[in-house]
Each structure stands twice: as C-alpha cells, then as structure tokens.
Enzyme design. Structure first.
Site, PDB file in Angstrom:
ATOM      1  N   HIS A  19      -7.241  46.215   3.661  1.00 42.48           N
ATOM      2  CA  HIS A  19      -6.249  45.283   3.119  1.00 42.48           C
ATOM      3  C   HIS A  19      -4.871  45.696   3.607  1.00 42.48           C
ATOM      4  O   HIS A  19      -4.583  46.879   3.731  1.00 42.48           O
ATOM      5  CB  HIS A  19      -6.279  45.310   1.589  1.00 42.48           C
ATOM      6  CG  HIS A  19      -5.699  44.088   0.963  1.00 42.48           C
ATOM      7  ND1 HIS A  19      -6.450  42.966   0.704  1.00 42.48           N
ATOM      8  CD2 HIS A  19      -4.446  43.800   0.560  1.00 42.48           C
ATOM      9  CE1 HIS A  19      -5.680  42.042   0.156  1.00 42.48           C
ATOM     10  NE2 HIS A  19      -4.451  42.521   0.066  1.00 42.48           N
ATOM     11  N   ASP A  39      -5.983  37.153 -10.294  1.00 46.78           N
ATOM     12  CA  ASP A  39      -5.105  37.388  -9.143  1.00 46.78           C
ATOM     13  C   ASP A  39      -4.828  36.100  -8.393  1.00 46.78           C
ATOM     14  O   ASP A  39      -3.716  35.878  -7.906  1.00 46.78           O
ATOM     15  CB  ASP A  39      -5.713  38.428  -8.194  1.00 46.78           C
ATOM     16  CG  ASP A  39      -4.767  38.708  -7.027  1.00 46.78           C
ATOM     17  OD1 ASP A  39      -3.637  39.150  -7.287  1.00 46.78           O
ATOM     18  OD2 ASP A  39      -5.125  38.423  -5.873  1.00 46.78           O
ATOM     19  N   ARG A  58       3.519  34.366  -8.374  1.00 48.33           N
ATOM     20  CA  ARG A  58       4.487  35.377  -7.918  1.00 48.33           C
ATOM     21  C   ARG A  58       5.185  34.933  -6.645  1.00 48.33           C
ATOM     22  O   ARG A  58       6.372  35.184  -6.450  1.00 48.33           O
ATOM     23  CB  ARG A  58       3.768  36.715  -7.683  1.00 48.33           C
ATOM     24  CG  ARG A  58       3.389  37.423  -8.965  1.00 48.33           C
ATOM     25  CD  ARG A  58       2.423  38.563  -8.695  1.00 48.33           C
ATOM     26  NE  ARG A  58       2.961  39.496  -7.723  1.00 48.33           N
ATOM     27  CZ  ARG A  58       2.215  40.173  -6.843  1.00 48.33           C
ATOM     28  NH1 ARG A  58       0.907  40.036  -6.827  1.00 48.33           N
ATOM     29  NH2 ARG A  58       2.786  40.995  -5.990  1.00 48.33           N
ATOM     30  N   SER A  96      -2.868  43.783  -7.886  1.00 54.42           N
ATOM     31  CA  SER A  96      -3.389  42.627  -7.152  1.00 54.42           C
ATOM     32  C   SER A  96      -4.356  43.096  -6.056  1.00 54.42           C
ATOM     33  O   SER A  96      -5.480  42.597  -5.940  1.00 54.42           O
ATOM     34  CB  SER A  96      -2.204  41.864  -6.543  1.00 54.42           C
ATOM     35  OG  SER A  96      -2.598  41.052  -5.479  1.00 54.42           O
ATOM     36  N   LYS A 120      -8.811  43.156  -6.325  1.00 55.24           N
ATOM     37  CA  LYS A 120      -9.616  42.434  -5.328  1.00 55.24           C
ATOM     38  C   LYS A 120     -10.534  43.395  -4.582  1.00 55.24           C
ATOM     39  O   LYS A 120     -11.684  43.088  -4.307  1.00 55.24           O
ATOM     40  CB  LYS A 120      -8.707  41.723  -4.323  1.00 55.24           C
ATOM     41  CG  LYS A 120      -8.042  40.487  -4.882  1.00 55.24           C
ATOM     42  CD  LYS A 120      -7.352  39.702  -3.802  1.00 55.24           C
ATOM     43  CE  LYS A 120      -6.196  40.453  -3.209  1.00 55.24           C
ATOM     44  NZ  LYS A 120      -4.874  39.915  -3.488  1.00 55.24           N
TER      45      LYS A 120
HETATM   46  N1  URA Z   1      -1.237  41.630  -0.961  1.00 46.08           N
HETATM   47  C1  URA Z   1      -1.924  41.348  -2.090  1.00 46.08           C
HETATM   48  O1  URA Z   1      -3.142  41.148  -2.075  1.00 46.08           O
HETATM   49  N2  URA Z   1      -1.251  41.280  -3.229  1.00 46.08           N
HETATM   50  C2  URA Z   1       0.066  41.497  -3.299  1.00 46.08           C
HETATM   51  O2  URA Z   1       0.589  41.440  -4.369  1.00 46.08           O
HETATM   52  C3  URA Z   1       0.782  41.798  -2.127  1.00 46.08           C
HETATM   53  C4  URA Z   1       0.101  41.857  -0.955  1.00 46.08           C
END
Ligand code: URA
Length: 435
Positions: free
Chosen positions: A82, A161, A168, A183, A187
């Site tokens: 990620h 999320d 957001r 967040s 995930k």
């Molecule tokens: N990537 C994400 O998945 N969440 C965030 O809040 C910022 C970047």
C-alpha cells in the site's frame, strides 16, 4: 450515547474510549450518523489527534465494520502492498505483476484518488472496459490463476473506510496520521495477507510533509501490524517530485505497462522505487536475503512474465475483449507544451509535486467533490525530470485533457520547476523501517 458527546469530547481534547469509536463507526456505517456530524468529529481528530490506543481501537472498529477476506483457499504466501499516496504513483500497477511473476500471491484492495494524490482504482478504470468490482469468488480465483488481482473495496469490505475515505477527501481531513494509519491498516488487515510492504511518502506531494512525520506514521502502522502478528516493512521515500514521467490516469497506466515491457528505458527514479518495493515484497514472502530477493526481482523484470501477468489481469478484469491494446489508448483531444524560457536553464533541482498534482487534478484527472467524474485523458507528461539538463526552448512538460487547457496552467507548471547549475541526482534515497 449521542454522537454530539463524542464530538464534544474530541473537540475538548479528551480521550475517546473504544466504545465511543465503535459507536461512531457503527452509526456512520448504518447511516444514523450524518456526514456533517462525521465531518465535525474528523476535523476534531485532525486538530487534536488520537493516542496510539485510540488509533488501535479505531482501526479495530473499522476492520470489523464489514467482512474480512479469507485467503485460506489461495495457495502460498500472500503479500500486500500500500502507498500512503503520491503524485504519479503507479507503483502498485508495476510491482503486483512482478511479485506475481515470482510465484507470490498479491490479493490487493486499492483505493481511489484522494486530494491531489492519484488512486490505483481510478487508474485501473481508465483502462477501457476494466472493472474493479470483482465478487469475492472472482477475486480469489484470479489470485490463484494469475497470481494477483487489484480490486475495489466491494463485497462489504471495510465499509467504514469506504465512506470515511470519500468524506475526508472533501473535508480537509486527509492529512491526519491516526486517520491515515487506521484507514490503511484496516484495509490491509481485512485483506487477509500474511505480510505487507507500505510505501510511505513524504514531501510536498504527500500527506506527510516531512520525513519525521512519515517516520511517525510508519511507526504507528508497524505497531498496529505487530499487534495482529503480521510481517511489515515500511519504505519511506520522497514525494517532493512526481514519481516517474506521467501524472494522471490513462497515461500512468501506459507508463506502468511500458516499464514492464522495457525496464531499461524507464524513468530511473521510478525504476529504483519499484525495484525496492518489489524486493521487500519478495523478501518477506520468500525469506531470501535482500540481495537474493533483489537479483530475483531484476531477473524476472527482464523477462516477459510480468508484462504477461499484467495483460492477463487486464483480460480477466475486462468485461469485453473487443478493445484496443493498452498502448494505443492514450489519445487526448487537447495537448499544450510547457516550454523553458531563457531563465529556465541548468539541471532540474525540483518539480514541485503538489503543484503538478493540483494542475493534474484541475485538468480533470482528480476530484474536487465526491460526485466529480474523471477525465481519464487529463494529466501531465514530464519530458524533463529532476536531474535532467534543460536548455531554453526545451519542452518540459505536456498538459493533456479532453477540453482546452487554460493558459494559466502552463504558467503554474513553469513556476513549479527550480534549477541548479550543479548536477542533481535523479534518484531519491529510501529509508526502511521494519517490525
Ligand atoms: N491511503 C489510504 O488508504 N488511506 C488514507 O487515509 C491515505 C492514503
């Protein structure tokens, strides 16, 4: 309990309990807490922060707000990746097929663009006919068959999320470390992988403006992963300049595909980043040494396997086969050159990623509101990047869109570049933190 009490508490900088956070997440997901109330709490969190205990409780509430993927039917080690978000960040599109080519499974749930930073889902949907809405069965079958799948958070995965992320994005509450950490980690934990590599960006085009803040974010995420017994590596890299030579959606897919086809002609800094991230993904999966993992990554990158994996993913996630090859897709209606003036010569020291990300968003590659529809042809091509030598009259960038490009964007793009009389190293250093 009432949401107003929770908002008041955080507004007054008092700690929230796990029950407060559970109440907020449950209520926001089931619709009993409105967007405006959630926005107020998010802003109070953005201003007053969350302790590690609060962040962990929020992550858990978000993680269990929906289903958790069971990857037990996928054979072998499952690794995830990620990015905290950047400008021109097409790393997932490149590293997933490389790692899959090394027989490691990547079952990846990605996100959409957030603020000026792009999102893998938007880039994938920019490939004609590609769907990111896979059923759980399709997703798991694809990971078993091809080695990787890139999908959206469908099938009730971390619904908290999904809603919060979109809110957001349009309420100025993206750049809060506990919100970013919860967040990302909710995930990643819901995706069921055995280990993960997090690409933590810092600099003008990232949510973390300094390396110190990026380090804090990395440390929070490492602590959360440890609590769930997951292997984790965080790679911290600069986002002061856009990554690679394209910013947008369709053009970024093309750059990713071209790199897999011909890595020797790729942008040096992008190549360095994807090599590092793939190496750590392979290292934690295979338990090989860093040197052995890097050699395996470079060898496989110079074979046809990763590009075949990429094509297999596009084929599997496309709803129709009657579509042009990927390399023919980038045909924007409008294109304007950004040219260097007499005062703009020497070696490029910096191309401000925030400005470039904002221009790309304003051209139509990103969203100002939740409802905005993207122009997949909008974006920027950097013909010169950090470290390149520039003479007056050189074309520095091309700005693309499906509608005429306003001239003020050209001036803004010129103003984003700084020069040096000395040579500049195009490759950014990386810092690695592990559990
Ligand atoms: N990537 C994400 O998945 N969440 C965030 O809040 C910022 C970047």
């Amino acid at each position: 309990m009432h949401i107003l009490d929770v908002i008041e508490k955080k507004k007054n900088n008092l700690p929230l309990t796990a029950e407060d956070l559970q109440f907020f997440i449950d209520g926001y997901v089931d619709g009993s807490i409105e967007d405006y109330q959630a926005s107020a709490l998010l802003m109070a969190i953005r201003i007053n922060g969350l302790s590690f205990e609060e962040t962990l409780a929020l992550t858990k509430s978000m993680l269990y707000s929906g289903d958790i993927i069971d990857l037990s039917t996928v054979k072998g080690y499952k690794v995830d990746k990620h990015s905290t978000g950047g400008v021109g960040d097409k790393v997932t599109l490149i590293v997933a097929p490389i790692v899959a080519a090394l027989d490691v499974k990547v079952a990846k749930l990605s996100g959409r663009g957030l603020g000026i930073t792009g999102g893998t889902l938007d880039k994938l949907e920019a490939i004609e006919g590609v769907s990111i809405d896979l059923t759980e069965e399709q997703f798991l079958n694809q990971v078993n068959d091809i080695g990787f799948a890139l999908a959206g958070q469908t099938q009730n995965l971390v619904p908290a999320d999904k809603k919060l992320y979109a809110l957001r994005d349009v309420t100025g509450t993206v750049d809060a470390l506990p919100l970013i950490a919860s967040s990302i980690m909710s995930k990643k934990l819901a995706s069921g992988a055995d280990g993960m590599v997090l690409d933590v960006k810092y600099g003008s085009g990232a949510f973390c403006k300094t390396i110190e803040v990026a380090q804090q974010l990395a440390e929070i995420m490492i602590q959360i992963a440890e609590g769930f017994d997951k292997s984790i590596v965080t790679v911290l890299s600069s986002m002061d300049n856009p990554l690679g030579r394209t910013v947008g959606n369709k053009n970024e897919v093309k750059e990713a595909y071209d790199l897999l086809k011909n890595p020797d002609e790729a942008d040096a800094n992008l190549l360095n980043t994807i090599t590092e991230v793939s190496t750590y993904m392979y290292e934690i999966s295979s338990k090989k040494s860093h040197e052995e993992a890097k050699k395996a990554v470079l060898d496989v990158l110079h074979s046809d396997i990763p590009v075949q994996k990429f094509e297999a993913m596009v084929h599997a996630q496309r709803l129709s086969d009657d579509i042009k090859p990927i390399e023919l897709e980038f045909t924007p209606d409008y294109s304007v050159d950004v040219i260097s003036t007499d005062a703009m010569t020497g070696y490029i020291k910096n191309i401000d990623a925030q400005t470039i990300g904002q221009i790309s968003l304003d051209l139509g590659a990103g969203r100002h509101t939740k409802a905005d529809v993207l122009d997949y042809f909008a974006g920027i091509e950097l013909l010169k990047v950090k470290g390149d030598e520039v003479k007056a009259g050189d074309v520095l960038m091309k700005l693309y869109a499906s509608k005429p490009v306003p001239t003020e964007f050209v001036t803004a793009a010129q103003n984003a570049i700084t020069f040096s009389a000395e040579k500049v190293n195009p490759i950014d250093d990386k810092i690695v933190l592990k559990s």
